[in-house]
Design a protein around this motif. Sequence first.
Motif, PDB file in Angstrom:
ATOM      1  N   GLU A 123       1.871  16.934 -13.209  1.00 49.53           N
ATOM      2  CA  GLU A 123       1.369  15.607 -13.539  1.00 49.53           C
ATOM      3  C   GLU A 123       0.189  15.669 -14.513  1.00 49.53           C
ATOM      4  N   THR A 124       0.197  14.777 -15.481  1.00 50.99           N
ATOM      5  CA  THR A 124      -0.958  14.661 -16.372  1.00 50.99           C
ATOM      6  C   THR A 124      -2.007  13.791 -15.689  1.00 50.99           C
ATOM      7  N   ILE A 125      -3.217  13.861 -16.182  1.00 48.96           N
ATOM      8  CA  ILE A 125      -4.284  13.053 -15.596  1.00 48.96           C
ATOM      9  C   ILE A 125      -3.991  11.565 -15.774  1.00 48.96           C
ATOM     10  N   GLY A 126      -3.383  11.197 -16.893  1.00 46.70           N
ATOM     11  CA  GLY A 126      -3.032   9.796 -17.131  1.00 46.70           C
ATOM     12  C   GLY A 126      -1.988   9.289 -16.147  1.00 46.70           C
ATOM     13  N   ALA A 127      -0.953  10.096 -15.920  1.00 45.35           N
ATOM     14  CA  ALA A 127       0.091   9.709 -14.964  1.00 45.35           C
ATOM     15  C   ALA A 127      -0.487   9.631 -13.551  1.00 45.35           C
ATOM     16  N   TYR A 128      -1.362  10.567 -13.232  1.00 44.53           N
ATOM     17  CA  TYR A 128      -1.998  10.555 -11.912  1.00 44.53           C
ATOM     18  C   TYR A 128      -2.837   9.290 -11.738  1.00 44.53           C
ATOM     19  N   ASN A 129      -3.636   8.967 -12.733  1.00 45.49           N
ATOM     20  CA  ASN A 129      -4.479   7.769 -12.650  1.00 45.49           C
ATOM     21  C   ASN A 129      -3.637   6.502 -12.532  1.00 45.49           C
ATOM     22  N   ASP A 130      -2.519   6.443 -13.250  1.00 46.54           N
ATOM     23  CA  ASP A 130      -1.626   5.283 -13.144  1.00 46.54           C
ATOM     24  C   ASP A 130      -1.067   5.155 -11.728  1.00 46.54           C
ATOM     25  N   ARG A 131      -0.649   6.270 -11.178  1.00 47.74           N
ATOM     26  CA  ARG A 131      -0.092   6.258  -9.818  1.00 47.74           C
ATOM     27  C   ARG A 131      -1.148   5.820  -8.808  1.00 47.74           C
ATOM     28  N   GLN A 132      -2.360   6.322  -8.971  1.00 43.40           N
ATOM     29  CA  GLN A 132      -3.433   5.952  -8.051  1.00 43.40           C
ATOM     30  C   GLN A 132      -3.835   4.482  -8.220  1.00 43.40           C
ATOM     31  N   SER A 133      -3.772   3.983  -9.435  1.00 42.36           N
ATOM     32  CA  SER A 133      -4.081   2.566  -9.674  1.00 42.36           C
ATOM     33  C   SER A 133      -3.071   1.660  -8.983  1.00 42.36           C
ATOM     34  N   ASP A 134      -1.810   2.072  -8.985  1.00 43.12           N
ATOM     35  CA  ASP A 134      -0.784   1.292  -8.282  1.00 43.12           C
ATOM     36  C   ASP A 134      -1.092   1.219  -6.788  1.00 43.12           C
ATOM     37  N   PHE A 135      -1.480   2.351  -6.218  1.00 42.18           N
ATOM     38  CA  PHE A 135      -1.826   2.350  -4.794  1.00 42.18           C
ATOM     39  C   PHE A 135      -3.086   1.520  -4.532  1.00 42.18           C
ATOM     40  N   ALA A 136      -4.046   1.600  -5.418  1.00 44.11           N
ATOM     41  CA  ALA A 136      -5.281   0.822  -5.242  1.00 44.11           C
ATOM     42  C   ALA A 136      -4.975  -0.674  -5.230  1.00 44.11           C
ATOM     43  N   ALA A 137      -4.062  -1.102  -6.084  1.00 48.29           N
ATOM     44  CA  ALA A 137      -3.681  -2.519  -6.120  1.00 48.29           C
ATOM     45  C   ALA A 137      -2.980  -2.924  -4.824  1.00 48.29           C
ATOM     46  N   LYS A 138      -2.117  -2.058  -4.308  1.00 48.12           N
ATOM     47  CA  LYS A 138      -1.428  -2.356  -3.043  1.00 48.12           C
ATOM     48  C   LYS A 138      -2.421  -2.441  -1.890  1.00 48.12           C
ATOM     49  N   ILE A 139      -3.373  -1.527  -1.884  1.00 51.83           N
ATOM     50  CA  ILE A 139      -4.371  -1.519  -0.817  1.00 51.83           C
ATOM     51  C   ILE A 139      -5.223  -2.781  -0.879  1.00 51.83           C
ATOM     52  N   GLU A 140      -5.611  -3.167  -2.069  1.00 48.90           N
ATOM     53  CA  GLU A 140      -6.410  -4.388  -2.231  1.00 48.90           C
ATOM     54  C   GLU A 140      -5.625  -5.611  -1.747  1.00 48.90           C
ATOM     55  N   LEU A 141      -4.351  -5.667  -2.080  1.00 48.85           N
ATOM     56  CA  LEU A 141      -3.500  -6.764  -1.631  1.00 48.85           C
ATOM     57  C   LEU A 141      -3.422  -6.808  -0.106  1.00 48.85           C
ATOM     58  N   MET A 142      -3.237  -5.654   0.513  1.00 47.47           N
ATOM     59  CA  MET A 142      -3.140  -5.603   1.978  1.00 47.47           C
ATOM     60  C   MET A 142      -4.450  -6.037   2.634  1.00 47.47           C
ATOM     61  N   TRP A 143      -5.574  -5.636   2.060  1.00 46.04           N
ATOM     62  CA  TRP A 143      -6.857  -6.042   2.640  1.00 46.04           C
ATOM     63  C   TRP A 143      -7.055  -7.549   2.489  1.00 46.04           C
ATOM     64  N   ASN A 144      -6.670  -8.089   1.359  1.00 49.87           N
ATOM     65  CA  ASN A 144      -6.787  -9.536   1.166  1.00 49.87           C
ATOM     66  C   ASN A 144      -5.925 -10.294   2.168  1.00 49.87           C
ATOM     67  N   LYS A 145      -4.737  -9.786   2.451  1.00 48.92           N
ATOM     68  CA  LYS A 145      -3.882 -10.408   3.470  1.00 48.92           C
ATOM     69  C   LYS A 145      -4.566 -10.362   4.834  1.00 48.92           C
ATOM     70  N   PHE A 146      -5.175  -9.224   5.140  1.00 51.71           N
ATOM     71  CA  PHE A 146      -5.882  -9.099   6.414  1.00 51.71           C
ATOM     72  C   PHE A 146      -7.020 -10.110   6.503  1.00 51.71           C
ATOM     73  N   GLU A 147      -7.798 -10.224   5.443  1.00 56.03           N
ATOM     74  CA  GLU A 147      -8.922 -11.164   5.475  1.00 56.03           C
ATOM     75  C   GLU A 147      -8.442 -12.611   5.632  1.00 56.03           C
ATOM     76  N   LEU A 148      -7.310 -12.941   5.048  1.00 56.63           N
ATOM     77  CA  LEU A 148      -6.774 -14.293   5.205  1.00 56.63           C
ATOM     78  C   LEU A 148      -6.340 -14.565   6.646  1.00 56.63           C
ATOM     79  N   GLU A 149      -5.837 -13.550   7.306  1.00 62.75           N
ATOM     80  CA  GLU A 149      -5.357 -13.716   8.681  1.00 62.75           C
ATOM     81  C   GLU A 149      -6.468 -13.611   9.715  1.00 62.75           C
ATOM     82  N   ASN A 150      -7.558 -13.019   9.346  1.00 66.22           N
ATOM     83  CA  ASN A 150      -8.628 -12.772  10.315  1.00 66.22           C
ATOM     84  C   ASN A 150      -9.559 -13.957  10.431  1.00 66.22           C
TER      85      ASN A 150
END
Length: 150
Positions: A123-150
């Motif tokens: 993996e190149t550093i660019g591909a790695y960063n892209d993959r990690q950014s995708d996960f960061a967006a998913k995590i942020e979405l999940m936390w926002n869902k939690f905050e809405l339900e809490n």
Amino acid sequence: MRRLRKCLFAVIFGACAAILFPNWAQGAEKISAEQEFREFTDYNLTICGTGARRAINAWRSGRLVNEQYEFGDCIAEARVEGKKLYAAALAEVNGKAPAETALKEYFATWLTALASVKPNSYETIGAYNDRQSDFAAKIELMWNKFELEN
């Protein structure tokens, strides 16, 4: 005598400060288990990812990498501590079924993201960063869902 006055002043000043500013004497205010869990998950993805990025750069420059040192230990320790903090956060939302479900989804997504911190050797550093950014967006979405339900 002068020394006694200084000691007496220090004791009186300390007692007054503790009475007038109780949080100052104890340190920062206590945060909720949910917030502690959130901060822990964000911090550890960043820290473990930094080790993985160092490993990618080393691989790209032809150096050998101690994977366990660079990111393996970080991932393992974060999983263990994350489970403890997750249990505490889950206990805080006990009885709120939608919030419990959202927190479980967040935790599952975080565990997946944590496992994905380990880079692929090609993996190149660019591909790695892209993959990690995708996960960061998913995590942020999940936390926002939690905050809405809490």
